[in-house]
Scaffold this motif. Structure first.
Motif, PDB file in Angstrom:
ATOM      1  N   MET A  81      -4.955  -4.207 -20.311  1.00 42.53           N
ATOM      2  CA  MET A  81      -3.857  -4.034 -19.141  1.00 42.53           C
ATOM      3  C   MET A  81      -3.973  -5.141 -18.262  1.00 42.53           C
ATOM      4  SD  MET A  81      -3.620  -0.910 -16.720  1.00 42.53           S
ATOM      5  CE  MET A  81      -2.369  -1.119 -15.224  1.00 42.53           C
ATOM      6  N   ASP A  82      -3.007  -5.813 -17.793  1.00 39.83           N
ATOM      7  CA  ASP A  82      -2.883  -6.802 -16.864  1.00 39.83           C
ATOM      8  C   ASP A  82      -2.663  -6.040 -15.647  1.00 39.83           C
ATOM      9  OD1 ASP A  82      -2.641  -8.854 -14.988  1.00 39.83           O
ATOM     10  OD2 ASP A  82      -1.032  -9.697 -16.010  1.00 39.83           O
ATOM     11  N   ILE A  83      -3.677  -5.710 -14.744  1.00 40.29           N
ATOM     12  CA  ILE A  83      -3.871  -5.139 -13.470  1.00 40.29           C
ATOM     13  C   ILE A  83      -3.208  -5.868 -12.346  1.00 40.29           C
ATOM     14  CG2 ILE A  83      -5.481  -3.282 -13.957  1.00 40.29           C
ATOM     15  CD1 ILE A  83      -7.349  -4.920 -12.427  1.00 40.29           C
ATOM     16  N   GLU A  84      -3.387  -7.269 -12.520  1.00 41.33           N
ATOM     17  CA  GLU A  84      -2.771  -8.157 -11.541  1.00 41.33           C
ATOM     18  C   GLU A  84      -1.423  -8.153 -11.562  1.00 41.33           C
ATOM     19  OE1 GLU A  84      -3.186 -12.583  -9.812  1.00 41.33           O
ATOM     20  OE2 GLU A  84      -4.082 -12.017 -11.665  1.00 41.33           O
ATOM     21  N   GLY A  85      -0.718  -8.109 -12.615  1.00 38.00           N
ATOM     22  CA  GLY A  85       0.596  -8.248 -13.135  1.00 38.00           C
ATOM     23  C   GLY A  85       1.296  -7.004 -12.930  1.00 38.00           C
ATOM     24  N   PHE A  86       0.554  -5.829 -13.238  1.00 34.88           N
ATOM     25  CA  PHE A  86       1.045  -4.597 -12.714  1.00 34.88           C
ATOM     26  C   PHE A  86       1.357  -4.337 -11.126  1.00 34.88           C
ATOM     27  CE2 PHE A  86      -0.136  -0.029 -11.472  1.00 34.88           C
ATOM     28  CZ  PHE A  86       0.995   0.666 -12.211  1.00 34.88           C
ATOM     29  N   VAL A  87       0.307  -4.843 -10.254  1.00 31.65           N
ATOM     30  CA  VAL A  87       0.302  -4.637  -8.899  1.00 31.65           C
ATOM     31  C   VAL A  87       1.430  -5.568  -8.416  1.00 31.65           C
ATOM     32  CG1 VAL A  87      -0.819  -5.120  -6.877  1.00 31.65           C
ATOM     33  CG2 VAL A  87      -2.113  -3.873  -8.762  1.00 31.65           C
ATOM     34  N   ARG A  88       1.454  -7.002  -8.850  1.00 31.60           N
ATOM     35  CA  ARG A  88       2.720  -7.733  -8.570  1.00 31.60           C
ATOM     36  C   ARG A  88       3.899  -7.094  -8.738  1.00 31.60           C
ATOM     37  NH1 ARG A  88       1.548 -12.976  -7.096  1.00 31.60           N
ATOM     38  NH2 ARG A  88      -0.390 -12.871  -8.122  1.00 31.60           N
ATOM     39  N   GLY A  89       4.192  -6.580  -9.958  1.00 33.13           N
ATOM     40  CA  GLY A  89       5.402  -6.315 -10.082  1.00 33.13           C
ATOM     41  C   GLY A  89       5.850  -4.931  -9.170  1.00 33.13           C
ATOM     42  N   ARG A  90       4.958  -4.195  -8.882  1.00 32.77           N
ATOM     43  CA  ARG A  90       5.133  -2.892  -7.946  1.00 32.77           C
ATOM     44  C   ARG A  90       5.358  -3.227  -6.580  1.00 32.77           C
ATOM     45  NH1 ARG A  90       4.241   2.194 -10.351  1.00 32.77           N
ATOM     46  NH2 ARG A  90       4.259   2.125 -12.503  1.00 32.77           N
ATOM     47  N   LEU A  91       4.623  -4.058  -6.324  1.00 34.19           N
ATOM     48  CA  LEU A  91       4.735  -4.804  -4.995  1.00 34.19           C
ATOM     49  C   LEU A  91       5.938  -5.273  -4.537  1.00 34.19           C
ATOM     50  CD1 LEU A  91       1.044  -5.941  -3.748  1.00 34.19           C
ATOM     51  CD2 LEU A  91       2.264  -3.604  -3.119  1.00 34.19           C
ATOM     52  N   THR A  92       6.380  -6.103  -5.563  1.00 34.36           N
ATOM     53  CA  THR A  92       7.736  -6.850  -5.406  1.00 34.36           C
ATOM     54  C   THR A  92       8.796  -5.714  -5.351  1.00 34.36           C
ATOM     55  OG1 THR A  92       6.648  -8.746  -6.655  1.00 34.36           O
ATOM     56  CG2 THR A  92       9.103  -8.458  -6.456  1.00 34.36           C
ATOM     57  N   LYS A  93       8.566  -4.516  -5.854  1.00 30.10           N
ATOM     58  CA  LYS A  93       9.686  -3.610  -5.893  1.00 30.10           C
ATOM     59  C   LYS A  93       9.711  -2.926  -4.706  1.00 30.10           C
ATOM     60  CE  LYS A  93      10.284  -3.678 -11.020  1.00 30.10           C
ATOM     61  NZ  LYS A  93      10.038  -2.607 -12.283  1.00 30.10           N
ATOM     62  N   GLY A  94       8.482  -3.063  -3.935  1.00 26.26           N
ATOM     63  CA  GLY A  94       8.527  -2.363  -2.708  1.00 26.26           C
ATOM     64  C   GLY A  94       7.728  -0.960  -2.776  1.00 26.26           C
ATOM     65  N   GLU A  95       6.825  -0.951  -3.668  1.00 30.30           N
ATOM     66  CA  GLU A  95       6.341   0.508  -3.911  1.00 30.30           C
ATOM     67  C   GLU A  95       5.301   0.912  -2.967  1.00 30.30           C
ATOM     68  OE1 GLU A  95       4.052   2.769  -7.334  1.00 30.30           O
ATOM     69  OE2 GLU A  95       5.425   1.612  -7.992  1.00 30.30           O
ATOM     70  N   ASP A  96       5.148   1.937  -2.600  1.00 30.75           N
ATOM     71  CA  ASP A  96       4.041   2.489  -1.271  1.00 30.75           C
ATOM     72  C   ASP A  96       2.649   2.024  -1.734  1.00 30.75           C
ATOM     73  OD1 ASP A  96       3.404   4.168   1.271  1.00 30.75           O
ATOM     74  OD2 ASP A  96       2.247   5.067  -0.432  1.00 30.75           O
ATOM     75  N   GLU A  97       1.981   1.354  -0.839  1.00 34.76           N
ATOM     76  CA  GLU A  97       0.588   0.891  -1.199  1.00 34.76           C
ATOM     77  C   GLU A  97      -0.328   1.887  -1.599  1.00 34.76           C
ATOM     78  OE1 GLU A  97      -0.930  -2.278   1.375  1.00 34.76           O
ATOM     79  OE2 GLU A  97       1.039  -3.303   1.334  1.00 34.76           O
ATOM     80  N   GLU A  98      -0.244   3.012  -1.155  1.00 37.97           N
ATOM     81  CA  GLU A  98      -1.216   4.118  -1.042  1.00 37.97           C
ATOM     82  C   GLU A  98      -0.990   4.833  -2.510  1.00 37.97           C
ATOM     83  OE1 GLU A  98      -3.965   5.204   0.528  1.00 37.97           O
ATOM     84  OE2 GLU A  98      -3.712   3.310   1.738  1.00 37.97           O
ATOM     85  N   GLU A  99       0.161   4.821  -2.515  1.00 40.67           N
ATOM     86  CA  GLU A  99       0.752   5.646  -3.991  1.00 40.67           C
ATOM     87  C   GLU A  99       0.082   4.638  -5.150  1.00 40.67           C
ATOM     88  OE1 GLU A  99       4.684   7.226  -6.443  1.00 40.67           O
ATOM     89  OE2 GLU A  99       4.598   6.847  -4.004  1.00 40.67           O
ATOM     90  N   LEU A 100       0.562   3.309  -4.914  1.00 38.72           N
ATOM     91  CA  LEU A 100       0.211   2.522  -5.994  1.00 38.72           C
ATOM     92  C   LEU A 100      -1.323   2.242  -6.118  1.00 38.72           C
ATOM     93  CD1 LEU A 100       0.798  -0.093  -7.815  1.00 38.72           C
ATOM     94  CD2 LEU A 100       0.931  -1.651  -5.812  1.00 38.72           C
ATOM     95  N   LYS A 101      -2.131   2.400  -4.876  1.00 42.85           N
ATOM     96  CA  LYS A 101      -3.831   2.638  -4.986  1.00 42.85           C
ATOM     97  C   LYS A 101      -4.027   3.553  -5.948  1.00 42.85           C
ATOM     98  CE  LYS A 101      -6.294   3.422  -1.588  1.00 42.85           C
ATOM     99  NZ  LYS A 101      -7.144   3.121  -0.323  1.00 42.85           N
ATOM    100  N   SER A 102      -3.660   4.645  -5.778  1.00 44.36           N
ATOM    101  CA  SER A 102      -3.844   5.809  -6.699  1.00 44.36           C
ATOM    102  C   SER A 102      -3.622   5.732  -8.143  1.00 44.36           C
ATOM    103  CB  SER A 102      -3.291   7.311  -6.047  1.00 44.36           C
ATOM    104  OG  SER A 102      -3.640   8.235  -6.829  1.00 44.36           O
ATOM    105  N   ILE A 103      -2.414   5.210  -8.405  1.00 44.61           N
ATOM    106  CA  ILE A 103      -2.083   4.861  -9.771  1.00 44.61           C
ATOM    107  C   ILE A 103      -2.885   4.059 -10.442  1.00 44.61           C
ATOM    108  CG2 ILE A 103      -0.055   4.143 -11.315  1.00 44.61           C
ATOM    109  CD1 ILE A 103       1.929   5.323  -9.152  1.00 44.61           C
TER     110      ILE A 103
END
Length: 456
Positions: free
Chosen positions: A1-23
């Motif tokens: 799993m590419d966690i950097e690519g996962f985070v970059r994609g979610r942040l670019t879409k504007g996902e809440d950081e706290e929710e993203l951190k938990s996932i």
């Protein structure tokens, strides 16, 4: 799993950081036996690092922004069929060759020839020396079988050197294993390389070992390649040497990484043993020792999309036509392999069989056949070169088919059959987008070169 690519994609879409951190922390714990607290800290660190790099988009340094911005084609690798040895893959490789050509550096054979090996000529006392290099990546589906992956990728790169008429002298290895991969995979993969090395007496001399994506890729995926170097004192036997009137000969092939993958993932386990041989190198070595290579017009290994792909590339590169006899070609596929392919409804002409195909003038055809046969490798005439400009297959009933490469090589696993090999309706639009991305890359390269020359 590419966690950097996962985070970059979610942040670019504007996902809440706290929710993203938990996932992300939960995903990390799927791979690593760590506490929830530690996984949350890791997730927070990844998010922080990615956020920092995203700030580059706001830099006032326009030139730096230009360099770090990818000239996107907005066409995915899978959709274009890259790596699948078909029409889409060939098109992308020609665009890579276009970027190489833009450098105006000189070589005897470069990627524009669409050969798998490249050649440079080095002046030397007496005769010039031709140095051939080639590199091949491990078959992606052999990540779980490192020994087989190492064995077959080594044979592949050596074949690419041999078909340029060069004698292999050295092997190189580049190995990338993801963060959670067991160290034993490194050794198993290297042992596979060294099995071939020892069998043909060509040393493994150098290499590199790294993690896939460093800390940013979880799992145990193996991604690697093997390179080789060969030398000769005569010009290369590249595809462009095919000449009208030549005879086409081919050795028996049992396949390599592709056939091994087909066997493993379809339950034909005994076929794996058919692939474990060095027949290709034996045949090539026999031709070197008999001093016949210098008279061969072209050599190639039947790999890129099978005979369909190789025949198409030869005709595209040279403008000649190729006439093949279907009944003869079938005799060059190892019997167990052919039975498996027919059982699974896989086109033998659309997959890599790893046969050695030789395009030779008629006057040396018998000598080539005898030389190869004398070392125990089956070889036969399968066709001829003419001036028709296209590759054609003469079938047993006398009918004629034009050999056209599929959009992807013949599907040889269940997932490939689902993906399919039909050409997308928007293929021409995709090609235009890919072309623009290649042109943009060339222009970026030129801007960087100008900057370095003007500032240093």
């Amino acid at each position: 799993m590419d966690i950097e690519g996962f985070v970059r994609g979610r942040l670019t879409k504007g996902e809440d950081e706290e929710e993203l951190k938990s996932i992300l922390a939960e995903r990390i714990r799927e791979f690593k036996d760590i506490s929830e607290e530690h996984s949350l800290l890791m997730a927070e660190s990844v998010i922080d690092e990615v956020k920092t790099t995203l700030e580059l988009n706001n830099t006032e340094d326009e030139f730096l922004k230009d360099i770090i911005t990818v000239p996107k084609a907005n066409v995915g690798m899978g959709k274009m069929g890259v790596g699948s040895r078909g029409a889409g893959d060939f098109f992308v490789h020609r665009k890579i060759a276009q970027i190489v050509k833009s450098t105006n550096t000189q070589s005897v054979v470069d990627p524009n020839a669409q050969d798998d090996g490249g050649v440079v000529k080095v002046p030397a006392p007496g005769d010039d020396v031709y140095i051939t290099t080639a590199v091949d990546g491990i078959h992606s589906r052999l990540s779980e079988y490192p020994f087989l992956g190492g064995f077959h990728v080594t044979r592949a790169t050596l074949r690419d050197v041999c078909v340029m008429g060069a004698d292999p002298v050295a092997i190189l290895s580049d190995l990338h294993l993801a963060d959670d991969g067991d160290i034993g995979k490194l050794f198993d993969y290297t042992a596979g390389i060294c099995a071939v090395s020892e069998l043909i007496d060509v040393p493994l001399v150098a290499g590199s070992t790294l993690r896939v994506g460093g800390d940013m890729v979880l799992g145990d995926r193996l991604v690697s390649c093997v390179g080789s170097v060969g030398v000769s004192q005569h010009p290369p036997t590249a595809r462009k040497g095919a000449t009208v009137g030549d005879i086409i000969l081919m050795t028996e092939g049992a396949g390599g990484g592709t056939i091994t993958t087909t066997a493993l993932y379809n339950g034909y386990f005994d076929v794996v043993w058919d692939t474990m041989n060095i027949s290709f190198v034996k045949a090539s070595k026999a031709l070197f020792d008999a001093d016949l290579v210098k008279d061969v017009h072209a050599m190639t290994d039947v790999t890129n999309g099978g005979l369909r792909g190789d025949a198409h590339e030869i005709c595209e590169t040279t403008g000649v036509g190729l006439e093949f006899y279907h009944d003869k070609i079938k005799t060059t596929v190892a019997p167990n392999v052919l039975n498996m392919l027919e059982d699974l409804d896989i086109d033998p002409l659309g997959v890599s069989t790893d046969s050695l195909m030789l395009v030779v003038p008629p006057e040396i055809a018998d000598d080539v056949v005898k030389t190869v046969s004398d070392v125990g490798v089956y070889i036969t005439e399968i066709g001829k070169v003419d001036d028709e400009g296209s590759p054609r297959l003469i079938k047993e009933d006398g009918s004629v088919d034009t050999l056209v490469p599929l959009f992807r090589e013949a599907a040889y696993t269940k997932i490939k059959k689902l993906v399919g090999d039909t050409t997308p309706e928007d293929f021409e639009i995709m090609k235009e987008k890919v072309q623009k991305a290649a042109d943009d890359s060339i222009r970026k390269k030129e801007r960087v070169i100008d900057y370095i020359l003007n500032n240093n």
